[in-house]
Design an enzyme around this catalytic site. Sequence first.
Site, PDB file in Angstrom:
ATOM      1  N   HIS A  42      -5.845   2.452   2.883  1.00 63.70           N
ATOM      2  CA  HIS A  42      -6.426   1.143   2.617  1.00 63.70           C
ATOM      3  C   HIS A  42      -6.756   0.994   1.128  1.00 63.70           C
ATOM      4  O   HIS A  42      -6.448  -0.022   0.500  1.00 63.70           O
ATOM      5  CB  HIS A  42      -7.695   1.041   3.460  1.00 63.70           C
ATOM      6  CG  HIS A  42      -8.235  -0.327   3.515  1.00 63.70           C
ATOM      7  ND1 HIS A  42      -7.694  -1.294   4.316  1.00 63.70           N
ATOM      8  CD2 HIS A  42      -9.234  -0.906   2.826  1.00 63.70           C
ATOM      9  CE1 HIS A  42      -8.359  -2.408   4.123  1.00 63.70           C
ATOM     10  NE2 HIS A  42      -9.294  -2.195   3.234  1.00 63.70           N
ATOM     11  N   CYS A  46      12.382  -0.002   2.081  1.00 63.60           N
ATOM     12  CA  CYS A  46      11.366  -1.055   2.217  1.00 63.60           C
ATOM     13  C   CYS A  46       9.969  -0.476   2.458  1.00 63.60           C
ATOM     14  O   CYS A  46       9.026  -1.216   2.690  1.00 63.60           O
ATOM     15  CB  CYS A  46      11.732  -2.028   3.339  1.00 63.60           C
ATOM     16  SG  CYS A  46      11.770  -1.272   4.960  1.00 63.60           S
TER      17      CYS A  46
HETATM   18  C1  PEP Z   1       7.833   2.120   6.878  1.00 64.45           C
HETATM   19  O1  PEP Z   1       7.568   2.815   7.862  1.00 64.45           O
HETATM   20  O2  PEP Z   1       8.063   2.570   5.739  1.00 64.45           O
HETATM   21  C2  PEP Z   1       7.876   0.654   7.027  1.00 64.45           C
HETATM   22  C3  PEP Z   1       8.306  -0.113   6.047  1.00 64.45           C
HETATM   23  O3  PEP Z   1       7.398   0.136   8.185  1.00 64.45           O
HETATM   24  P1  PEP Z   1       5.811  -0.030   8.477  1.00 64.45           P
HETATM   25  O4  PEP Z   1       5.076   0.367   7.242  1.00 64.45           O
HETATM   26  O5  PEP Z   1       5.629  -1.445   8.862  1.00 64.45           O
HETATM   27  O6  PEP Z   1       5.635   0.925   9.623  1.00 64.45           O
END
Ligand code: PEP
Length: 559
Positions: free
Chosen positions: A193, A491
């Site tokens: 966080h 991502c």
């Molecule tokens: C990840 O796991 O890197 C991702 C982009 O998905 P989330 O953070 O939503 O689990």
Amino acid sequence: MVTSPAPTFRGTPVVPGVAFGPASLVRAEVSSAAIDRFDGTAYADADAALAAYDVAVQAVADGFVRKADNASGAAAQVLTASAGLARDKGLRGAVRKHLRAEVDLLAAVHAGVDQFVTVFTGMGGLMAERVTDLHDIERRVVAHLVGEPEPGVGLPEAPCVLVAEDLAPADTAGLDPRLVLALVTERGGPTSHTAIIARQLRIPCVVGVAGAMTIDGGRSLLVDGVAGTIETDPDPTVAAARVSADAVARSALASWTGPGATADGVPVKILANVADGESARSASTAPVQGVGLFRTELSFLNRQAEPSVEEQAEIYGQVLTAFGDERYVVVRTLDAGSDKPVAFATHEGEENPALGVRGLRLSFDNPGLLDRQLAGIAAAAAETGTETWVMAPMVATVAEAAAFADKVHALGLKAGVMVEVPSAALLAHRMLEVVDFLSIGTNDLTQYTMAADRMATDLAHLTDPWQPAVLQLIAITAEAGRQAGKPVGVCGEAAADPLLACVLVGMGITSLSMAAAAVRPVGAQLATASMDECEDAAEAALSAADPVAARDAVRALLV
Ligand code: PEP
Ligand code: MG
């Protein structure tokens, strides 16, 4: 006399930037000495004790309101809600009831809060998350009663470096970047966080700093949010020069306008991560070529029942409309479960939800859930005309990828899967035989590779995407993309780290998707490195023994 050199502390750098200022230590608890000294039975009667409670609560609520006045957006909302919760009549009633039974005011406050905690926990979802706020309110009320300053972050009077074990949500939400020069926490990882809020506020931040709480309040600190170092008592002239050089570099970053490319012009798509129409509209003004991750589940966290296909189409359409100007959007199907509970989808009572039925797995015994979501996405794509790609989270086998791709292709859309499970990275070349693209979710890929909970605040050294094993899996996936001639993006939070972004590009990653706040720093850093330099950086990172050595080696090459 021999004096020992001022120590330098190291941690995981999560928000770049250099800052110099006095340490201000954040205490998480009211001191036990003050509690022991306090006599909660010394009031004339229960009404007198309740009156003392009212005064303390008012002071706590006023403090939240003052912080809310200095904050904006979501942060102000969090703080205003905390003020309301502190003054809650039901909470006061619970304390009064316990005061009739107990004679000790602190015990009655504790019992009243506990009663509320049980109720909130039972309600689950967002209400359960407010339990942290309840405990925070209790600590602040107790501090006022025993005559101590409130624990947590006070409103600093002068610019300082905040040093804390970890920060409560209400603390991070109220931070003022003009007064908080940098954040240093003993616990917490890159996805904690604290890290997320610091990134949003662009406050240089280093987390997972062993021994940080041994630093004396007021001591001069030079924090480097790229190197992950905290130097104590640096030469003030040298420190000031480093801060001004960093400020110049940062203002150059702010003027980056895209499109994403290396210094020698190799294009790399810079994309945004969004949660809903509002965040998409805001991200659409950043120099991005589209959305690389639309986390659809975030629109449904407070929904009890599954929205109809039409309503889903309307929600997705808002995001697609924001990028309807020749850009494209990668929509991720529901990643419900584990850290993102969605009432109408998540399986209850799992022993180990991170390894349970989450993401695409929810469609195994409930295929209609996925089919209806895909219908909603296809309807929004048709309605808006925006180029729409669709990907599934938590894919572990090629058969899962193939079945998902068949459904998406039948709707005339591009299909991909996320690489979040090591099995998907190892079989990336076979995944690419059945899908059009891959997107690496480094947050979960790191969690599952290192077997370290991404939310754990004391495993920061493991939940670090610079870990060699994680980098190896990313390299395997990127190479599979190169061989297949298909796009492979990142991502997860790793894409938001400017130096790591160059490493990823050197491995062959073709797009980087991140929070809008990270777009300019990442785009500008990439623009300073040629493809050859990115490849050298990738090689250096991959051959390093650990994250610290990897960061040092890459910094030596690129900064
Ligand atoms: C990840 O796991 O890197 C991702 C982009 O998905 P989330 O953070 O939503 O689990
Ligand atoms: Mg994930």
